[in-house]
Write a protein that holds these residues in place. Structure first.
Motif, PDB file in Angstrom:
ATOM      1  N   ILE A 101      -1.365   2.612   4.303  1.00 23.60           N
ATOM      2  CA  ILE A 101      -1.320   1.226   3.826  1.00 23.60           C
ATOM      3  C   ILE A 101      -2.009   1.195   2.465  1.00 23.60           C
ATOM      4  O   ILE A 101      -3.012   1.876   2.253  1.00 23.60           O
ATOM      5  CB  ILE A 101      -2.008   0.266   4.827  1.00 23.60           C
ATOM      6  N   CYS A 102      -1.456   0.441   1.525  1.00 22.46           N
ATOM      7  CA  CYS A 102      -1.968   0.444   0.157  1.00 22.46           C
ATOM      8  C   CYS A 102      -2.504  -0.928  -0.247  1.00 22.46           C
ATOM      9  O   CYS A 102      -2.097  -1.958   0.302  1.00 22.46           O
ATOM     10  CB  CYS A 102      -0.863   0.845  -0.823  1.00 22.46           C
ATOM     11  N   ASP A 105      -0.431  -4.371  -0.667  1.00 20.25           N
ATOM     12  CA  ASP A 105       0.848  -4.361   0.061  1.00 20.25           C
ATOM     13  C   ASP A 105       1.118  -5.760   0.597  1.00 20.25           C
ATOM     14  O   ASP A 105       0.221  -6.410   1.152  1.00 20.25           O
ATOM     15  CB  ASP A 105       0.793  -3.396   1.250  1.00 20.25           C
ATOM     16  N   LEU A 165       7.097  -3.894   5.545  1.00 19.89           N
ATOM     17  CA  LEU A 165       6.598  -3.786   4.176  1.00 19.89           C
ATOM     18  C   LEU A 165       7.593  -4.459   3.239  1.00 19.89           C
ATOM     19  O   LEU A 165       8.748  -4.045   3.132  1.00 19.89           O
ATOM     20  CB  LEU A 165       6.426  -2.311   3.794  1.00 19.89           C
ATOM     21  N   ASP A 167       6.621  -5.428  -0.189  1.00 17.98           N
ATOM     22  CA  ASP A 167       6.363  -5.046  -1.582  1.00 17.98           C
ATOM     23  C   ASP A 167       5.156  -4.132  -1.617  1.00 17.98           C
ATOM     24  O   ASP A 167       4.186  -4.342  -0.866  1.00 17.98           O
ATOM     25  CB  ASP A 167       6.108  -6.291  -2.434  1.00 17.98           C
ATOM     26  N   ARG A 168       5.202  -3.112  -2.481  1.00 14.29           N
ATOM     27  CA  ARG A 168       4.095  -2.160  -2.628  1.00 14.29           C
ATOM     28  C   ARG A 168       3.851  -1.920  -4.118  1.00 14.29           C
ATOM     29  O   ARG A 168       4.356  -0.970  -4.717  1.00 14.29           O
ATOM     30  CB  ARG A 168       4.404  -0.862  -1.886  1.00 14.29           C
ATOM     31  N   PRO A 171       1.509   1.970  -5.087  1.00 16.56           N
ATOM     32  CA  PRO A 171       1.797   3.043  -4.131  1.00 16.56           C
ATOM     33  C   PRO A 171       0.848   4.230  -4.244  1.00 16.56           C
ATOM     34  O   PRO A 171       0.741   5.026  -3.299  1.00 16.56           O
ATOM     35  CB  PRO A 171       3.236   3.452  -4.471  1.00 16.56           C
TER      36      PRO A 171
END
Length: 229
Positions: A101-102, A105, A165, A167-168, A171
């Motif tokens: 997980i970023c 996110d 998810l 949008d990231r 990353p």
């Protein structure tokens, strides 16, 4: 949009007296009802000390259910591991963790839209809860802390919901990478400046700024081991 996990369980808790004269709602209980998530978290959930828990930036705490077997291997079959909620989590997840997980996110769960805001900075109440004098330190060292969501669009979350998810934007910045720099006491100016360029929550931004200015690592003994009796 991509499915990255599932909601294993949702949990809520009420404030009760805790150790060392404090109050806590860390004892979260499973609920089969879909929970309404407001900007401040589940409306039926409480936080014992709003200075450090809850609020917009820490509306919901998510914890990977896959961490439980790892803790059992390390600490044995403690009674607290018999049920989910041992770590005070609001959402028990399957399929994602601090490595995957970023920061920032955007996540769809049920009818809510959430955003990853920060990793957890574990506190001494975990030591009491687990009857393990260094449990908060262990969470910090292993980076198995769980993480917090902001609630961007209010809605409902329930057991079995897909974790999508949407949008990231960052990353290259899983939460484990950020937490490793923070928790291992990094003082490298280039690395800290990289972190400072991220959209951090205010408390983490101030921490990094202080390190760059003072070239000192914080004293976390009070957070990790609590006030003197």
């Amino acid at each position: 949009m991509k499915k990255i996990g599932m909601v294993n369980a949702v949990l809520v808790g009420k404030i009760v007296p805790f150790a060392k004269g404090s109050q806590s709602a860390i004892n979260k209980k499973l609920t089969t009802d879909r929970q309404q998530a407001s900007r401040l978290g589940f409306i039926h959930d409480e936080q014992g000390d709003r200075r450090f828990h809850g609020g917009v930036e820490k509306a919901l705490h998510c914890y990977a259910s896959e961490h439980y077997p790892e803790w059992r291997k390390e600490l044995g079959e403690k009674p607290i591991f018999q049920a989910l909620g041992a770590f005070g989590e609001n959402i028990s997840s399957i399929g994602l963790n601090e490595d995957t997980i970023c920061l920032k996110d955007k996540i769809r769960i049920g009818t809510t839209l959430l955003e990853v805001s920060q990793g957890r900075m574990p506190c001494w109440k975990l030591n009491i809860r687990f009857e393990q004098h260094d449990m908060a330190q262990r969470l910090q060292n292993t980076l198995r802390t769980g993480w917090y969501f902001r609630v961007l669009d209010e809605g409902y979350i329930g057991e079995g919901d897909e974790i999508i998810l949407c949008d990231r934007p960052y990353p290259d910045w899983p939460l484990s990478r950020i937490m490793k720099l923070i928790f291992e006491g990094c003082l490298d100016e280039q690395a800290l400046q990289q972190v400072l360029n991220l959209p951090l929550v205010d408390s983490w931004r101030k921490l990094v700024e202080n390190r760059l200015e003072k070239h000192l690592v914080e004293d976390w003994s009070s957070r990790l081991y609590g006030p003197e009796e």
